[in-house]
Scaffold this motif. Structure first.
Motif, mmCIF file in Angstrom:
data_model
loop_
_atom_site.group_PDB
_atom_site.id
_atom_site.type_symbol
_atom_site.label_atom_id
_atom_site.label_comp_id
_atom_site.label_asym_id
_atom_site.label_seq_id
_atom_site.Cartn_x
_atom_site.Cartn_y
_atom_site.Cartn_z
ATOM 1 N N ALA A 98 0.829 -1.213 0.000
ATOM 2 C CA ALA A 98 0.000 0.000 0.000
ATOM 3 C C ALA A 98 0.859 1.258 0.000
ATOM 4 O O ALA A 98 0.555 2.239 -0.693
ATOM 5 C CB ALA A 98 -0.945 -0.003 1.199
ATOM 6 N N GLU A 129 -4.642 4.779 1.476
ATOM 7 C CA GLU A 129 -4.238 4.528 2.864
ATOM 8 C C GLU A 129 -5.141 3.470 3.485
ATOM 9 O O GLU A 129 -6.375 3.593 3.464
ATOM 10 C CB GLU A 129 -4.342 5.827 3.658
ATOM 11 C CG GLU A 129 -4.005 5.707 5.122
ATOM 12 C CD GLU A 129 -4.211 7.024 5.858
ATOM 13 O OE1 GLU A 129 -4.297 6.983 7.093
ATOM 14 O OE2 GLU A 129 -4.291 8.073 5.183
ATOM 15 N N ILE A 130 -4.524 2.418 4.023
ATOM 16 C CA ILE A 130 -5.290 1.354 4.674
ATOM 17 C C ILE A 130 -5.845 1.849 6.006
ATOM 18 O O ILE A 130 -5.115 2.380 6.840
ATOM 19 C CB ILE A 130 -4.413 0.115 4.887
ATOM 20 C CG1 ILE A 130 -4.069 -0.530 3.543
ATOM 21 C CG2 ILE A 130 -5.123 -0.908 5.782
ATOM 22 C CD1 ILE A 130 -3.168 -1.743 3.632
ATOM 23 N N LEU A 167 -9.785 0.878 2.479
ATOM 24 C CA LEU A 167 -8.778 1.908 2.240
ATOM 25 C C LEU A 167 -9.438 3.230 1.877
ATOM 26 O O LEU A 167 -10.470 3.253 1.199
ATOM 27 C CB LEU A 167 -7.838 1.522 1.084
ATOM 28 C CG LEU A 167 -6.981 0.286 1.206
ATOM 29 C CD1 LEU A 167 -7.727 -0.950 0.734
ATOM 30 C CD2 LEU A 167 -5.698 0.454 0.391
ATOM 31 N N CYS A 185 -9.254 5.919 -0.634
ATOM 32 C CA CYS A 185 -8.718 5.958 -1.992
ATOM 33 C C CYS A 185 -9.514 6.996 -2.773
ATOM 34 O O CYS A 185 -10.617 6.722 -3.246
ATOM 35 C CB CYS A 185 -8.818 4.585 -2.650
ATOM 36 S SG CYS A 185 -8.225 4.559 -4.365
#
Length: 263
Positions: free
Chosen positions: A16, A68-69, A87, A89
């Motif tokens: 990621a 971003e997770i 996530l 996104c």
């Protein structure tokens, strides 16, 4: 000694971070040669197709998108495992949308590799999608007033086709439309554009918007024209893929009527 779950969690977090950096080599690492990915816009099979799928996403993400997770769960056996995650996104305006990610992994030569990825967004609520498209228009209004040409172009697709007021019949590609917008901004020190009675119809990843365009330069009352715009959700953001603007014409003279306004 780290567990299988720890190893896989570290692998996914590294992946990621590499996606967010646009580091293609690191994105490809720890993926099987026969990787199968069900992506948002397409399905890809094999590491070569997987590699080709990423550069367009990197270009879009470089405009300021997040990757971003937020949550990650891993279930692992001795040789096979799966993981699922949510996530962030998208652009800042898309902060309430989440990408869903499911991964299938297997162990090869003592190391974990990703054999399958499935990416998807939930089908957006039509009302929320329409509000997002309206917000695109509002950013255009703000960008026009601020003479922010880059900001105005951010929501226009690279492959846009626009039917403008003037010749030629079609402007193809974002650079051609950029030139039209630049000429419009140069019409005076105070240029404003809006669509006061904007209508938007949105379904899943397609939307159409229409209304009467009003352009004002300085203290002038403004001119009105007709406008229809088509949008597609790509990589989590709405972009205009087609535009059609026109003036009515007087059949007696063949001249464009730029003096008309709403009744």
């Amino acid at each position: 000694m780290s567990t299988n779950e720890d190893q896989i969690r570290d692998l996914i977090l590294r992946w990621a971070e590499a996606v967010h950096r646009g580091d293609l080599d690191a994105v490809l690492a720890d993926h099987a040669a026969d990787i199968v990915m069900f992506d948002v816009p397409q399905d890809v099979r094999g590491i070569e197709a997987y590699e080709k799928a990423w550069p367009p996403f990197f270009e879009w993400q470089a405009q300021g998108a997040a990757f971003e997770i937020e949550s990650l769960d891993v279930v692992a056996g001795d040789d096979v495992a799966f993981a699922y995650a949510l996530l962030r996104c998208g652009m800042p305006a898309d902060d309430d949308r989440r990408l869903r990610l499911t991964l299938g992994l297997r162990k090869e030569g003592g190391r974990w590799v990703v054999a399958h990825e499935h990416h998807s967004f939930p089908i957006a609520d039509d009302g929320a999608a329409a509000r997002e498209v309206r917000r695109v228009h509002e950013r255009w209004y703000e960008g026009t007033a601020a003479k922010d040409l880059d900001g105005m172009m951010a929501a226009i697709a690279d492959d846009v086709v626009s039917y403008e007021h003037e010749a030629p019949l079609a402007y193809v590609g974002v650079e051609a439309v950029r030139q039209v917008c630049a000429r419009g901004l140069d019409e005076g020190p105070d240029v404003r554009f809006d669509v006061p009675d904007l209508k938007v119809l949105a379904r899943e990843d397609l939307a159409v918007a229409w209304g009467l365009n009003r352009v004002r330069v300085g203290g002038a009352a403004g001119t009105w024209s007709r406008g229809t715009r088509v949008f597609e959700r790509r990589n989590g953001s709405w972009v205009m893929i087609h535009q059609h603007v026109s003036y009515p014409y007087d059949p007696a003279t063949g001249e464009a009527r730029t003096d008309l306004g709403p009744r």
